[in-house]
Design an enzyme around this catalytic site. Sequence first.
Site, PDB file in Angstrom:
ATOM      1  N   HIS A  93      21.317  30.207 -87.360  1.00  0.00           N
ATOM      2  CA  HIS A  93      21.430  29.877 -85.924  1.00  0.00           C
ATOM      3  C   HIS A  93      21.453  28.366 -85.703  1.00  0.00           C
ATOM      4  O   HIS A  93      20.891  27.862 -84.721  1.00  0.00           O
ATOM      5  CB  HIS A  93      20.288  30.505 -85.116  1.00  0.00           C
ATOM      6  CG  HIS A  93      20.287  32.003 -85.120  1.00  0.00           C
ATOM      7  ND1 HIS A  93      20.892  32.764 -84.151  1.00  0.00           N
ATOM      8  CD2 HIS A  93      19.760  32.897 -85.999  1.00  0.00           C
ATOM      9  CE1 HIS A  93      20.735  34.046 -84.415  1.00  0.00           C
ATOM     10  NE2 HIS A  93      20.054  34.159 -85.538  1.00  0.00           N
ATOM     11  N   ASN A 166      19.360  38.938 -80.106  1.00  0.00           N
ATOM     12  CA  ASN A 166      20.775  38.727 -80.393  1.00  0.00           C
ATOM     13  C   ASN A 166      21.627  39.419 -79.334  1.00  0.00           C
ATOM     14  O   ASN A 166      21.109  40.161 -78.508  1.00  0.00           O
ATOM     15  CB  ASN A 166      21.131  39.309 -81.770  1.00  0.00           C
ATOM     16  CG  ASN A 166      20.711  38.402 -82.919  1.00  0.00           C
ATOM     17  OD1 ASN A 166      20.519  37.199 -82.736  1.00  0.00           O
ATOM     18  ND2 ASN A 166      20.579  38.979 -84.097  1.00  0.00           N
ATOM     19  N   HIS A 357       9.717  31.812 -81.584  1.00  0.00           N
ATOM     20  CA  HIS A 357       8.973  32.605 -82.570  1.00  0.00           C
ATOM     21  C   HIS A 357       8.713  34.000 -82.013  1.00  0.00           C
ATOM     22  O   HIS A 357       8.142  34.129 -80.927  1.00  0.00           O
ATOM     23  CB  HIS A 357       7.646  31.899 -82.882  1.00  0.00           C
ATOM     24  CG  HIS A 357       6.837  32.560 -83.957  1.00  0.00           C
ATOM     25  ND1 HIS A 357       7.325  33.584 -84.738  1.00  0.00           N
ATOM     26  CD2 HIS A 357       5.569  32.335 -84.382  1.00  0.00           C
ATOM     27  CE1 HIS A 357       6.386  33.968 -85.587  1.00  0.00           C
ATOM     28  NE2 HIS A 357       5.315  33.230 -85.396  1.00  0.00           N
TER      29      HIS A 357
HETATM   30 FE1  HDD Z   1      15.909  35.101 -86.954  1.00  0.00          FE
HETATM   31  C1  HDD Z   1      16.269  31.893 -85.985  1.00  0.00           C
HETATM   32  C2  HDD Z   1      17.289  36.167 -83.982  1.00  0.00           C
HETATM   33  C3  HDD Z   1      15.903  38.349 -88.094  1.00  0.00           C
HETATM   34  C4  HDD Z   1      14.266  34.096 -89.711  1.00  0.00           C
HETATM   35  N1  HDD Z   1      16.646  34.212 -85.313  1.00  0.00           N
HETATM   36  C5  HDD Z   1      16.705  32.868 -85.101  1.00  0.00           C
HETATM   37  C6  HDD Z   1      17.289  32.606 -83.824  1.00  0.00           C
HETATM   38  C7  HDD Z   1      17.581  33.808 -83.256  1.00  0.00           C
HETATM   39  C8  HDD Z   1      17.172  34.817 -84.195  1.00  0.00           C
HETATM   40  C9  HDD Z   1      18.213  34.057 -81.916  1.00  0.00           C
HETATM   41  C10 HDD Z   1      17.548  31.234 -83.237  1.00  0.00           C
HETATM   42  C11 HDD Z   1      16.426  30.786 -82.359  1.00  0.00           C
HETATM   43  C12 HDD Z   1      16.759  29.452 -81.746  1.00  0.00           C
HETATM   44  O1  HDD Z   1      17.664  29.422 -80.919  1.00  0.00           O
HETATM   45  O2  HDD Z   1      16.109  28.485 -82.131  1.00  0.00           O
HETATM   46  N2  HDD Z   1      16.539  36.887 -86.224  1.00  0.00           N
HETATM   47  C13 HDD Z   1      16.984  37.119 -84.937  1.00  0.00           C
HETATM   48  C14 HDD Z   1      17.091  38.547 -84.725  1.00  0.00           C
HETATM   49  C15 HDD Z   1      16.714  39.149 -85.886  1.00  0.00           C
HETATM   50  C16 HDD Z   1      16.352  38.113 -86.820  1.00  0.00           C
HETATM   51  C17 HDD Z   1      17.521  39.200 -83.436  1.00  0.00           C
HETATM   52  C18 HDD Z   1      16.616  40.610 -86.214  1.00  0.00           C
HETATM   53  C19 HDD Z   1      16.351  41.509 -85.357  1.00  0.00           C
HETATM   54  N3  HDD Z   1      15.243  36.043 -88.616  1.00  0.00           N
HETATM   55  C20 HDD Z   1      15.303  37.387 -88.885  1.00  0.00           C
HETATM   56  C21 HDD Z   1      14.605  37.665 -90.126  1.00  0.00           C
HETATM   57  C22 HDD Z   1      14.116  36.459 -90.578  1.00  0.00           C
HETATM   58  C23 HDD Z   1      14.537  35.462 -89.620  1.00  0.00           C
HETATM   59  C24 HDD Z   1      14.443  39.034 -90.730  1.00  0.00           C
HETATM   60  C25 HDD Z   1      13.307  36.136 -91.798  1.00  0.00           C
HETATM   61  C26 HDD Z   1      12.579  36.944 -92.445  1.00  0.00           C
HETATM   62  N4  HDD Z   1      15.414  33.299 -87.746  1.00  0.00           N
HETATM   63  C27 HDD Z   1      14.673  33.123 -88.864  1.00  0.00           C
HETATM   64  C28 HDD Z   1      14.278  31.689 -89.106  1.00  0.00           C
HETATM   65  C29 HDD Z   1      14.953  30.968 -87.894  1.00  0.00           C
HETATM   66  C30 HDD Z   1      15.618  32.107 -87.156  1.00  0.00           C
HETATM   67  C31 HDD Z   1      14.587  31.173 -90.450  1.00  0.00           C
HETATM   68  C32 HDD Z   1      15.864  29.800 -88.199  1.00  0.00           C
HETATM   69  C33 HDD Z   1      15.517  28.729 -87.211  1.00  0.00           C
HETATM   70  C34 HDD Z   1      14.321  29.198 -86.558  1.00  0.00           C
HETATM   71  O3  HDD Z   1      13.975  30.421 -87.052  1.00  0.00           O
HETATM   72  O4  HDD Z   1      13.695  28.613 -85.715  1.00  0.00           O
HETATM   73  O5  HDD Z   1      12.903  31.558 -89.090  1.00  0.00           O
END
Ligand code: HDD
Length: 730
Positions: A93, A166, A357
Amino acid sequence: MAKKDKTTAKRGTEPVVDKHAVENPSNEKVEQLAAFEVSDSGKEMTTNHGIKINDDHNSLKAGDRGATLLEDFILREKITHFDHERIPERVVHARGAGAHGTFKLYKSLSKYTRAAFLNNTEEETPVFVRFSTVAGSRGSTDLARDVRGFAVKFYTKEGNFDLVGNNVPVFFIQDAMKFPDLIHAVKPEPDNEIPQAQSAHDTFWDFISTAPESAHMIMWAMSDRALPRSYSMMEGFGVHTFRLVNNEGKSHFVKFHWKPLLGVHAVSWDEAQKISGRDPDFHRRDLWDSIESGAYPEWELGLQIIPEEDEHKFDFDLLDPTKLVPEELVPVEIVGKLTLNRNPQNYFSETEQVAFHVGHIVPGIDFTNDPLMQGRLFSYTDTQLIRLGGPNFQEIPINRPIIPVHNNQRDGFMRQAINVGKTAYSPNLIADNAPAQVKESDGGFTSYNERIDAKKVRGRSESFLDHYSQAQLFYNSQSTPEKNHIVNALTFELSKVKQIAIRERILMLLGNINEDLQRQVADNLGLEIPSSNTDLNLVVPADGDIKLHQSKQPTSSIERSEALSMEKTKKESIKSRQIAVLLADGFIAESLTSIQQKIEQENGLIQIIAPSLRAVKSNNGSTVQPDQAFLTADAVLFDAVCVLGGEDSFATLASIPDAVQFVNDTYKHCKAILLDKDGSQKFIQTTHLDSKNDDAFFISKIDKESINRFIKAIAAHRVWHLEDKRLVPA
Ligand code: HDD
């Protein structure tokens, strides 16, 4: 908190008139941020330590041509800061755009939850929303075929609640353990870092072919949902099943939905690819311009509420994030409205530094045991620690709650708070136990009292193994044009996959979803239909029995769900739609006035496009200043086109290939066209337009009636059913 006058927010010694803040609605969070704003307008230049700078253009040297001196603290400071001004982009993202707004509740949900912001219909809750693509880097295109992030931070009176969702209601995988694998597979390949912001490559499809749990999500990702026309024209979903917990401690399961008031609309894949070149900022520009023009994006919050007793009543597991709850089984109850009405002041400070978060919840909302959600609960804080550089990221203005923070956490890099007093531990006698713990009845958070009695297992529940029912449900629920687009998308993606074995494995997966879909993609790829649709689920422990991990036979109780197709979406408004008016010298002034008035009245956005940026003369001698010339304008950036007559205007436009191409492209992409009848005959002959009107192509005098038909066609978005008739080489 007392309201501050935004025009005199303190940013130095003198009041600064902030046009942006005056025009856009404020809220409690925006007021809090104002205290941190800095405007340089009319100010003297200083170093970071406040020393007035006399010369910011030349370094200090030993003589005119001499070496630069190390003592030049002004040079050193300027370059050092520059050297350090990048932070790591989000690991997923990375590319996004954000905006401020408010959430207003329509009706109290106290029956289900004690969360104050879901109880009180009088108050508006400030929000910050960030939309994003998943796979691309920060500088990649907005129009990638990808899932879109829809992350909402509610600044409630009980602390921040983040709904990190999402624009698709399900996910690729069932267990967070596989998230790094999924992302490594979709990101550019590690040897040459190709391709950027695309899933059309071997590693992604290799991964998918061994993970049938992704079948449902793949249907969504290959559908037009992955190519939204605008952030304001896509749905949002919390994806996981959450809990709402009321004052009596009773829990209901809940799925969160955002329903856009403008309906759900997409662009075509051909447009998406062209927009990526013409305007890679298409979505963020659309968001920014809509807000600046007052056409505020709006969504309604919908809830699917399921009593705990009904947990096992479905033919899928509520804890499985690859499943949605069909609206036919549990209707979506509309409970409030989100309005985005204010652009950020500074992209980095707000949109880049905002830290979402899934674990940011407030009393009255709680988690479930969805294994994807459980893993997310770890990942989000962890990632901010590296991305934002330490444990004090919650003190960055955009991340602060609107209520004060008190605890015994101290120090760390970049600490902002100056905590006074001697104690930083609890319990304590010196400070009479302050800060004090809070009783549940006074708003203290308590976790839902779920009973758990189980053995530890590293594995997957059998109730998660039906991977195809909902993929079938999604495909069956699509209209014919939507199905065609899925076939084309799969053909495109798999054509880019080099290893034939991967293409063949995906064909097997498709065969388990729909044999017609499988046959069409196989034909397009010039491959035989596989003799069996062997399920290649390789999510098996090293000493596990592969049979126990095979997908179960589909068992869906419903065959179609109207809510899954975009065809029946809202088609009432042209708010924020971009309409091009093409004209040249001799155009009929009256026609321009009529169309401008009506489109503006309906909140559409008009741009006048002419042969050059020189003012254009009308039939009555008046002039109009074009917004763009054909050099910079392109049909893929617009939702509709109106071409103004009479004879002279059309004759000039017919002689400009880019003008003809503009109209042809609009036609090809099934968008609305209104051609002034007056003098249009020869122009039409230079184009690929059929000379007969259809549902969205009108050759007519520009009058009230034709403009109304045109507006209706723009609101209907596209005539996808005419795709096979509107054939244009472009
Ligand atoms: Fe995630 C970012 C949505 C599964 C780990 N995620 C992130 C963002 C969105 C989502 C919208 C961007 C937030 C922003 O604008 O800063 N993610 C989802 C959805 C998921 C999902 C809807 C499943 C239902 N994500 C998911 C899993 C993991 C992560 C299973 C790790 C185990 N996601 C992350 C992250 C991020 C992230 C690495 C990257 C940047 C952040 O968090 O702040 O922690």
